[in-house]
Design an enzyme around this catalytic site. Structure first.
Site, PDB file in Angstrom:
ATOM      1  N   ARG A 164       1.265  -0.786   0.056  1.00 50.67           N
ATOM      2  CA  ARG A 164       0.211  -0.071  -0.162  1.00 50.67           C
ATOM      3  C   ARG A 164       0.972   1.857   0.059  1.00 50.67           C
ATOM      4  NH1 ARG A 164      -3.603  -3.900  -0.010  1.00 50.67           N
ATOM      5  NH2 ARG A 164      -5.406  -3.278   0.663  1.00 50.67           N
ATOM      6  N   SER A 240     -11.383  -1.359   3.313  1.00 53.55           N
ATOM      7  CA  SER A 240     -10.001  -1.235   4.832  1.00 53.55           C
ATOM      8  C   SER A 240      -9.750   0.033   5.608  1.00 53.55           C
ATOM      9  CB  SER A 240      -9.009  -2.010   4.698  1.00 53.55           C
ATOM     10  OG  SER A 240      -9.377  -3.279   3.979  1.00 53.55           O
ATOM     11  N   GLU A 335      -4.958   3.107   7.047  1.00 49.85           N
ATOM     12  CA  GLU A 335      -4.871   3.368   5.412  1.00 49.85           C
ATOM     13  C   GLU A 335      -5.034   4.513   5.029  1.00 49.85           C
ATOM     14  OE1 GLU A 335      -5.873  -0.097   3.253  1.00 49.85           O
ATOM     15  OE2 GLU A 335      -5.782   0.818   1.387  1.00 49.85           O
TER      16      GLU A 335
HETATM   17  N1  EPU Z   1     -10.602 -11.077  10.285  1.00 47.15           N
HETATM   18  C1  EPU Z   1     -11.150 -11.518  12.021  1.00 47.15           C
HETATM   19  N2  EPU Z   1     -12.384 -10.712  12.061  1.00 47.15           N
HETATM   20  C2  EPU Z   1     -12.879  -9.570  10.971  1.00 47.15           C
HETATM   21  C3  EPU Z   1     -11.764  -9.237   9.766  1.00 47.15           C
HETATM   22  C4  EPU Z   1     -10.849 -10.254   9.735  1.00 47.15           C
HETATM   23  O1  EPU Z   1     -11.051 -12.558  12.626  1.00 47.15           O
HETATM   24  O2  EPU Z   1     -13.721  -7.967  11.012  1.00 47.15           O
HETATM   25  C5  EPU Z   1      -9.245 -12.074  10.190  1.00 47.15           C
HETATM   26  C6  EPU Z   1     -10.127 -13.076   9.128  1.00 47.15           C
HETATM   27  O3  EPU Z   1     -10.657 -14.427   9.642  1.00 47.15           O
HETATM   28  C7  EPU Z   1      -8.852 -13.418   8.131  1.00 47.15           C
HETATM   29  C8  EPU Z   1      -7.932 -11.937   8.214  1.00 47.15           C
HETATM   30  O4  EPU Z   1      -8.814 -11.374   8.886  1.00 47.15           O
HETATM   31  O5  EPU Z   1      -7.992 -15.412   9.032  1.00 47.15           O
HETATM   32  C9  EPU Z   1      -8.086 -11.229   7.231  1.00 47.15           C
HETATM   33  O6  EPU Z   1      -8.984 -11.798   6.773  1.00 47.15           O
HETATM   34  P1  EPU Z   1      -9.693 -10.737   5.140  1.00 47.15           P
HETATM   35  O7  EPU Z   1      -9.201 -12.072   3.870  1.00 47.15           O
HETATM   36  O8  EPU Z   1     -10.910 -10.247   5.202  1.00 47.15           O
HETATM   37  O9  EPU Z   1      -8.689  -9.973   4.611  1.00 47.15           O
HETATM   38  P2  EPU Z   1      -7.956  -8.575   5.817  1.00 47.15           P
HETATM   39  O10 EPU Z   1      -6.611  -8.286   5.803  1.00 47.15           O
HETATM   40  O11 EPU Z   1      -8.860  -8.435   6.682  1.00 47.15           O
HETATM   41  C10 EPU Z   1      -7.016  -7.610   2.977  1.00 47.15           C
HETATM   42  C11 EPU Z   1      -7.288  -5.951   2.622  1.00 47.15           C
HETATM   43  C12 EPU Z   1      -8.058  -5.880   1.563  1.00 47.15           C
HETATM   44  C13 EPU Z   1      -8.528  -6.789   0.590  1.00 47.15           C
HETATM   45  C14 EPU Z   1      -8.328  -7.825   1.431  1.00 47.15           C
HETATM   46  C15 EPU Z   1      -8.571  -9.473   1.223  1.00 47.15           C
HETATM   47  C16 EPU Z   1      -5.588  -4.279   3.703  1.00 47.15           C
HETATM   48  C17 EPU Z   1      -5.845  -3.645   4.356  1.00 47.15           C
HETATM   49  N3  EPU Z   1      -7.401  -4.873   3.464  1.00 47.15           N
HETATM   50  O12 EPU Z   1      -8.538  -7.543   4.435  1.00 47.15           O
HETATM   51  O13 EPU Z   1      -8.495  -4.526   1.191  1.00 47.15           O
HETATM   52  O14 EPU Z   1      -9.331  -6.706   0.169  1.00 47.15           O
HETATM   53  O15 EPU Z   1      -7.034  -8.314   2.316  1.00 47.15           O
HETATM   54  O16 EPU Z   1      -7.025  -9.413  -0.073  1.00 47.15           O
HETATM   55  O17 EPU Z   1      -4.605  -4.862   3.296  1.00 47.15           O
HETATM   56  C18 EPU Z   1      -8.921  -1.975   0.706  1.00 47.15           C
HETATM   57  O18 EPU Z   1      -7.511  -1.900   1.117  1.00 47.15           O
HETATM   58  O19 EPU Z   1     -10.214  -1.469   1.242  1.00 47.15           O
HETATM   59  C19 EPU Z   1      -9.071  -3.665   1.408  1.00 47.15           C
HETATM   60  C20 EPU Z   1     -10.394  -3.794   1.560  1.00 47.15           C
END
Ligand code: EPU
Length: 339
Positions: A164, A240, A335
């Site tokens: 990012r 995010s 972010e």
């Molecule tokens: N999780 C939780 N509770 C929640 C949300 C997530 O326990 O409320 C846990 C999930 O169970 C999972 C882990 O966190 O094990 C990761 O969650 P997720 O796959 O939803 O991805 P993220 O790390 O929360 C990132 C990006 C998103 C992108 C997704 C998919 C960042 C800041 N965010 O989210 O990007 O869509 O991965 O690749 O890196 C954005 O930047 O606006 C965005 C939506």
């Protein structure tokens, strides 16, 4: 070029926050932008901000200066053997660009389907999802120096891409406006299932991973995003709100011993934790204070249920940061850019 005075930005930020700027300038070519830059040079003290789709912004007050927005939507291709170089104008709606490239049989952007925002911002923010990021395909970025109006082409290495992050957000922040982005796309589709949850989702839908098409990947990614993230048409948000924090191996090992179900992924310089998990476990998921809240389906997303101000959202974000620090000893950083 289009210039508006005392312009309401509510339709230019996906949080749906009402804020005004002194001047809003929309331009349609790099030459027009160079002209704007020369005009701006006459009042160097006036703040200037370039926006894309407004999907990563939080306005906490009116913006007492000029806001620039590109409508450059040119699309050119250059055949390079196995790859095709796509040169897209910064004003392209990101998801429409992804759809267009897939329609033309050019692959590499499908995992980034349904991300809000515009092509220019993809190169500034290095947008990422489901195991891909914009930097995987970006070969060059054309920009205009907002101080001098001069055009400059940045090779990918000069963009200093990271998670990012790019040179346009760090050492050259505010200096250059992106006008065109060059993406090198593949003529042969090679699915990227490095993000385990995507592979699982494909399998759960009965799609054979050996025969999957880019259009199917796009459909699945879009469905997953729709289920987890609010549609800015219904509820204001900036996707995010926080970045996933990176901690040392030792810190991760200690946290993991206390919280065995904590998620962490090895990355350069340590282990990347899930900010969503931390916020969720700290008890904030679904929390609401007035019209500011934490999205019930994804704790990483802060939402505006209607009339929240930027300050309401910023206060909530600060309280979450303090609480996560107190409970886990981890700093989470936004972010989203505050103005
Ligand atoms: N999780 C939780 N509770 C929640 C949300 C997530 O326990 O409320 C846990 C999930 O169970 C999972 C882990 O966190 O094990 C990761 O969650 P997720 O796959 O939803 O991805 P993220 O790390 O929360 C990132 C990006 C998103 C992108 C997704 C998919 C960042 C800041 N965010 O989210 O990007 O869509 O991965 O690749 O890196 C954005 O930047 O606006 C965005 C939506």
């Amino acid at each position: 070029m289009n210039v508006s005075e005392h312009f309401n930005l509510i339709r230019h930020n996906t949080f749906g926050i009402e804020a005004h700027c002194r001047r809003f300038v929309e331009y349609g070519s790099a030459d027009e932008l160079a002209e704007v830059a020369r005009l701006l040079a006459d009042s160097p003290a006036e703040p200037c901000l370039h926006i894309g789709g407004g999907s990563n912004l939080l306005f906490t007050k009116d913006f007492d200066g000029t806001i620039l927005h590109s409508t450059i939507s040119t699309f050119e291709t250059l055949d390079q053997g196995d790859e095709t170089l796509v040169r897209a104008g910064a004003g392209w709606n990101w998801d429409e660009l992804v759809a267009k490239t897939i329609g033309l049989g050019l692959y590499g952007l499908e995992n980034l389907s349904y991300i809000p925002g515009e092509a220019g911002a993809s190169a500034v923010q290095n947008i990422g999802a489901y195991g891909s990021e914009a930097a995987d395909t970006i070969r060059a970025v054309e920009a205009v120096d907002l101080k001098s109006g001069e055009k400059r082409v940045f090779k990918a290495e000069e963009c200093e891409y990271g998670y990012r992050r790019s040179v346009f957000k760090t050492s050259l922040r505010g200096r250059y406006a992106v006008t065109h982005v060059h993406y090198a796309l593949n003529k042969t589709f090679k699915p990227n299932f490095s993000y385990a949850a995507l592979a699982r989702e494909i399998a759960a839908r009965g799609i054979d991973p050996e025969r999957v098409t880019a259009a199917e990947v796009r459909e699945v990614v879009t469905a997953v995003r729709r289920a987890k993230l609010p549609d800015p048409q219904d509820v204001g948000s900036a996707g995010s709100f926080f970045m996933n924090p990176v901690v040392s191996q030792e810190c991760y090992a200690q946290l993991k011993s206390q919280h065995p179900d904590m998620t962490g992924y090895p990355t350069d310089g340590g282990v990347k934790l899930s900010a969503g998990w931390l916020i969720d476990r700290a008890g904030w998921k679904g929390y609401r204070r007035g019209d500011a809240g934490v999205y019930p389906h994804q704790a990483l997303v802060l939402v505006n249920y209607g009339r929240a101000t930027g300050t309401d959202i910023a206060r909530l974000a600060a309280d979450i940061q303090t609480d996560v620090k107190a409970k886990f000893g981890v700093d989470i950083e936004p972010e989203v850019n505050f103005f």
